[in-house]
Design a protein around this motif. Structure first.
Motif, PDB file in Angstrom:
ATOM      1  N   GLN A 233       0.822  -1.274   0.017  1.00  0.00           N
ATOM      2  CA  GLN A 233      -0.165   0.094  -0.074  1.00  0.00           C
ATOM      3  C   GLN A 233       0.789   1.310  -0.016  1.00  0.00           C
ATOM      4  N   ASP A 234       0.737   2.018  -1.035  1.00  0.00           N
ATOM      5  CA  ASP A 234       1.566   3.099  -1.080  1.00  0.00           C
ATOM      6  C   ASP A 234       1.241   4.136   0.040  1.00  0.00           C
ATOM      7  N   ARG A 235       2.230   4.494   0.839  1.00  0.00           N
ATOM      8  CA  ARG A 235       1.979   5.327   2.016  1.00  0.00           C
ATOM      9  C   ARG A 235       1.698   6.729   1.761  1.00  0.00           C
ATOM     10  N   TYR A 236       1.961   7.378   0.626  1.00  0.00           N
ATOM     11  CA  TYR A 236       1.843   8.775   0.148  1.00  0.00           C
ATOM     12  C   TYR A 236       0.447   8.851  -0.556  1.00  0.00           C
ATOM     13  N   GLY A 237      -0.508   7.599  -0.942  1.00  0.00           N
ATOM     14  CA  GLY A 237      -1.485   7.791  -1.643  1.00  0.00           C
ATOM     15  C   GLY A 237      -1.598   7.698  -2.952  1.00  0.00           C
ATOM     16  N   PHE A 238      -0.263   7.284  -3.512  1.00  0.00           N
ATOM     17  CA  PHE A 238      -0.217   7.121  -5.110  1.00  0.00           C
ATOM     18  C   PHE A 238      -0.727   5.771  -5.438  1.00  0.00           C
ATOM     19  N   SER A 239      -0.506   5.326  -6.638  1.00  0.00           N
ATOM     20  CA  SER A 239      -0.950   3.908  -6.925  1.00  0.00           C
ATOM     21  C   SER A 239      -0.087   3.003  -6.076  1.00  0.00           C
ATOM     22  N   SER A 240      -0.911   1.648  -6.096  1.00  0.00           N
ATOM     23  CA  SER A 240       0.011   0.795  -5.160  1.00  0.00           C
ATOM     24  C   SER A 240       0.481  -0.405  -6.103  1.00  0.00           C
ATOM     25  N   GLY A 241       0.419  -0.001  -7.515  1.00  0.00           N
ATOM     26  CA  GLY A 241       0.762  -0.722  -8.390  1.00  0.00           C
ATOM     27  C   GLY A 241       2.388  -0.898  -8.800  1.00  0.00           C
ATOM     28  N   PRO A 242       3.001  -1.698  -9.687  1.00  0.00           N
ATOM     29  CA  PRO A 242       4.502  -1.433 -10.073  1.00  0.00           C
ATOM     30  C   PRO A 242       4.617  -0.341 -10.482  1.00  0.00           C
ATOM     31  N   ARG A 243       5.949   0.067 -10.283  1.00  0.00           N
ATOM     32  CA  ARG A 243       6.834   1.303 -10.857  1.00  0.00           C
ATOM     33  C   ARG A 243       7.473   0.873 -11.918  1.00  0.00           C
ATOM     34  N   SER A 244       7.983  -0.474 -11.983  1.00  0.00           N
ATOM     35  CA  SER A 244       9.167  -0.944 -13.170  1.00  0.00           C
ATOM     36  C   SER A 244       8.327  -1.423 -14.283  1.00  0.00           C
ATOM     37  N   SER A 245       9.115  -1.504 -15.366  1.00  0.00           N
ATOM     38  CA  SER A 245       8.346  -2.068 -16.496  1.00  0.00           C
ATOM     39  C   SER A 245       9.106  -3.485 -17.019  1.00  0.00           C
ATOM     40  N   VAL A 246       8.336  -4.067 -17.774  1.00  0.00           N
ATOM     41  CA  VAL A 246       8.763  -5.489 -18.129  1.00  0.00           C
ATOM     42  C   VAL A 246      10.162  -5.368 -19.098  1.00  0.00           C
TER      43      VAL A 246
END
Length: 463
Positions: free
Chosen positions: A110-123
């Motif tokens: 869970q993102d602690r700053y309220g942004f997306s909780s999904g991945p940041r990096s790419s395939v």
């Protein structure tokens, strides 16, 4: 990760000019920074004049959470996002969006700053394999054709990687038989852990490890030759008090650390998120947006760096600047509305001009490019603004001119760099569209000239 030229027999453009095979260049997009790791591609030709109603949507798909960029390799598109409580890798047909396979695993974050909780990096696509590092972080190697798990590593467990500000973020990079990654493990001011590692891309076995206190940043490593030697250039900067971080220059084959250049703001809540831009065999540009700005480094024969110039007013938050004819162009600044488009003389660091790309709409609201992502295709330059505006720009040391503009969507956090392959542009909408109400989407737009579009329907190109 090789480039290819699409070979149509010929076709005729709207101007009546014949277009032969040598005029049509298609490159894969195997990494979020593109085929050359610097937000550029040789793709040409592209649609000259955009329709008044906007670029045609070839296909679109609702998607989950995250900021990953779609990558395209060997006729497949790979995308990484979070659906429900699972990080999911999808393989799709690039021209139709049809799902070929998917691979998912559970994740708790869970993102602690309220942004997306999904991945940041790419395939990362590499031949018959794809690699992906999730937000927690878990590292997976999958077969490109079927999505079968070949090997995995729980980096958080194995290397004691902390959560950091926004979870784990850097995308790995492939060099030869090595998968190089900014691990950022077991970081403390007193004792570092494994900061950077190279794994055998076939087995996941560690080939070398570099211990350092700097941790993992949100900038992705790149590999380039420095003074004739292949080096991993890693901007490393984890969460720390006092803050520390900077550029590590590492022998990509052996893991020997040639240089350690500190470049991090003193502010606690600061990150490094813009990857190193390789100018040539001896010069590298790096930047941050909080305090120090940008710096051009020159490496001597021992691959030790020294600053040629520093420019506080040319610091990128996360976008990759573009080098053109001895000048750097980029959207410098930390947050809207202080982000401006700037040109810097590569020799001196002097700011040549500053342009504020903002406009007032008919309803009185302000829109603009702000922290836009730049993309160079052949000799053309495009920018995707962080709320969905897409523009073509003309760049010179005398100034920047907007050639045309369209709106993809009206949604904030469009921080994902678009990808381009075979005349198709892929953009990621990261929040709900404020006008249409459409949820997060992966959208494919048609940038092919009409003649090539018609010819492509008849003849499939070979790479």
């Amino acid at each position: 990760m090789t480039a290819g030229i699409s070979r149509w027999l010929f076709c005729v453009l709207a101007t009546g000019q014949a277009l032969v095979a040598d005029d049509v260049v298609v490159e894969e997009w195997p990494h979020f920074l593109g085929p050359h790791m610097n937000a550029t591609t040789r793709e040409t030709p592209l649609l000259e004049k955009w329709p008044e109603k906007g670029l045609e949507v070839v296909w679109e798909k609702e998607r989950g959470e995250g900021y990953a960029c779609p990558v395209i390799s060997n006729g497949r598109l790979f995308y990484f996002h979070r659906l429900d409580r699972k990080e999911t890798v999808e393989c799709r047909e690039p021209k139709t969006g049809e799902l070929v396979w998917s691979f998912a695993y559970p994740v708790e974050y869970q993102d602690r700053y309220g942004f997306s909780s999904g991945p940041r990096s790419s395939v990362v696509a590499d031949g018959d394999r794809v690699y992906v590092a999730g937000v927690t972080p878990q590292l997976h190697c999958l077969s490109a054709d079927k999505g079968e798990l070949l090997w995995k590593k729980d980096l958080a467990k194995e290397y004691e990687v902390p959560q950091y500000f926004f979870g784990y973020g850097p995308t790995p990079v492939v060099h030869g038989n090595r998968l190089i990654i900014n691990v950022g493990g077991k970081v403390s001011p007193e004792a570092g852990g494994v900061c950077v590692a190279a794994f055998d891309k076939m087995t996941g076995k560690a080939l070398w490890e570099v211990e350092d206190t700097w941790g993992a940043s949100y900038a992705s490593p790149v590999v380039a030759k420095i003074r004739g030697k292949a080096c991993a250039l890693v901007l490393a900067a984890g969460e720390s008090k006092p803050t520390h971080g900077g550029l590590l220059t590492i022998d990509a084959e052996t893991g020997e650390v040639y240089d350690r250049f500190p470049w991090r703001a003193k502010k606690y809540e600061s990150v490094l998120a813009s990857s190193a831009l390789i100018i040539d065999d001896t010069r590298v540009f790096i930047s941050e947006c909080y305090e120090l700005g940008g710096v051009l480094l020159e490496f001597d024969e021992s691959r030790k760096s020294k600053p040629l110039w520093k420019q506080r007013e040319f610091g990128m938050h996360f976008m990759m600047p573009i080098e053109k004819d001895g000048y750097l162009y980029g959207f410098a600044g930390r947050n809207p509305p202080d982000t401006e488009f700037k040109c810097v003389d590569l020799k001196t660091g002097e700011v040549m001009w500053t342009k504020d790309y903002r406009w007032k709409r008919e309803d009185g609201q302000i829109e603009g490019l702000f922290r836009a992502s730049l993309l160079q295709a052949g000799e053309r330059y495009f920018a995707l603004g962080e709320d969905g505006l897409f523009t073509e720009l003309e760049l010179s040391p005398e100034g920047s001119k907007e050639l045309q503009r369209t709106r993809f969507f009206t949604a904030r956090e469009a921080w994902t760099m678009p990808s381009l392959h075979d005349g198709l542009l892929y953009a990621v909408q990261n929040t709900v569209d404020g006008q249409s109400g459409k949820k997060r989407r992966l959208i494919c737009y048609d940038l092919r000239p009409e003649a090539l579009r018609s010819e492509a329907e008849r003849l499939e190109p070979t790479q």
